[in-house]
Design an enzyme around this catalytic site. Structure first.
Site, PDB file in Angstrom:
ATOM      1  N   THR A  39      -1.456   1.096  -3.943  1.00 20.64           N
ATOM      2  CA  THR A  39      -0.445   1.297  -2.788  1.00 20.64           C
ATOM      3  C   THR A  39       0.498   2.267  -3.327  1.00 20.64           C
ATOM      4  OG1 THR A  39       1.148  -0.400  -3.141  1.00 20.64           O
ATOM      5  CG2 THR A  39      -0.993  -0.773  -1.839  1.00 20.64           C
ATOM      6  N   GLU A 282       8.100 -11.750   4.317  1.00 16.00           N
ATOM      7  CA  GLU A 282       8.038 -10.626   5.218  1.00 16.00           C
ATOM      8  C   GLU A 282       9.067 -11.022   6.309  1.00 16.00           C
ATOM      9  OE1 GLU A 282       7.070  -7.360   4.098  1.00 16.00           O
ATOM     10  OE2 GLU A 282       6.580  -8.616   2.454  1.00 16.00           O
TER      11      GLU A 282
END
Length: 302
Positions: A39, A282
């Protein structure tokens, strides 16, 4: 041993680690295929999971390995489930390569973040076992959803401090922000239980640990079809700092019964003011939360 194909989705922050390269080489030397995707920016995990689903149709992938922290695992599993209709399960299993700071979920699986090659070998040897996931307002979590002041501490602790102090960094941050501690009113309901009042911290666990190893849901199981709810009520004036210190140092088991526990399939939470919830690290913010378990939704190497 049957030859396997692992697709490693690797957080870009860890791409240069020599132990990761050693792990990939070791598993390839065992005769397995390991394809690596790294990523770089926001949205890459979802794109790479889509790619894995597409590639699987032509050349089956046995396991998608999440290389990062709990947040990376959250993104990988969430992205896979968002692209599958109904109660269909992903066509491959999942595994964890613990490269984060806290690695709470990996420790639940008894993986050693200090031995990354062993963790990747584990992904080829461990059974792919049916595993539950939790869901909050349509978003999934694999390990835990946490809310309250402790959540803010987790989100705002300096990453460099975490590297030096480990889990103690959360306590250090919390103590230095003691003046900001304030109660939040909530109403919590399950199928056969309700609770209302001010809380210091709230946790809904599929796994057992969060926030740098704190045992918030010490009896949670990954495959029992239930979520473990833990509420730490806001204490009387003068006892807040002691309670917070005990929670950060010893988990809820160190509170001498000063917490509420319940196991349930569905939980609703309404708060008097916006509160931050962390789903595997998150953040989400809101006042109304619908939480549910999705029984045996994925297969996890464990």
């Amino acid at each position: 041993m049957k030859k396997q194909h692992l697709r490693l989705i690797l957080n870009g922050k860890s791409a240069g680690r020599t132990d990761v390269r050693a792990a990939v080489d070791a598993v390839r030397d065992m005769g397995h295929d390991v394809s690596v995707r790294v990523t770089y920016e926001a949205g890459d995990v979802a794109r790479l999971v889509t790619e894995a689903l597409h590639d699987h149709a032509d050349s089956p992938i046995d396991t998608v390995v999440s290389g990062g922290g709990d947040g990376t695992l959250h993104e990988v599993v969430d992205a896979a489930l968002q692209q599958i209709s109904g109660d269909e399960r992903p066509p491959f299993s999942f595994a964890v390569l613990p490269l984060g700071t806290a690695n709470d979920f990996a420790r639940h699986l008894q993986l050693d973040p200090n031995d990354i090659p062993a963790c990747l070998r584990f992904a080829t040897r461990a059974s792919a076992r049916p595993t539950d996931v939790g869901e909050v307002n349509g978003r999934v979590f694999v390990n835990m959803a946490t809310g309250g002041f402790g959540t803010q501490v987790t989100a705002q602790t300096d990453p460099n401090l975490k590297k030096v102090l480990g889990g103690a960094a959360y306590l250090f941050t919390g103590l230095h922000r003691f003046s900001e501690l304030a109660a939040c009113e909530a109403r919590v309901e399950t199928e056969d239980f309700s609770w209302e009042g001010p809380f210091l911290a709230l946790a809904i666990g599929n796994g057992r640990r969060a926030g740098g190893g704190i045992r918030l849901c010490p009896r949670a199981e990954l495959d029992d079809g239930l979520l473990d709810l833990t509420i730490v009520p806001f204490p009387d004036s003068g006892k807040v700092i002691d309670l917070f210190s005990a929670l950060m140092e010893r988990g809820v088991e160190g509170l001498n019964g000063g917490f509420v526990e319940k196991r349930s399939r569905n939980i609703t939470i309404e708060t008097s003011e916006p509160v931050q919830f962390n789903l595997d690290g998150e953040p989400m913010t809101g006042t109304s939360w619908k939480v549910a378990i999705r029984h045996h939704r994925i297969a996890l190497r464990r």
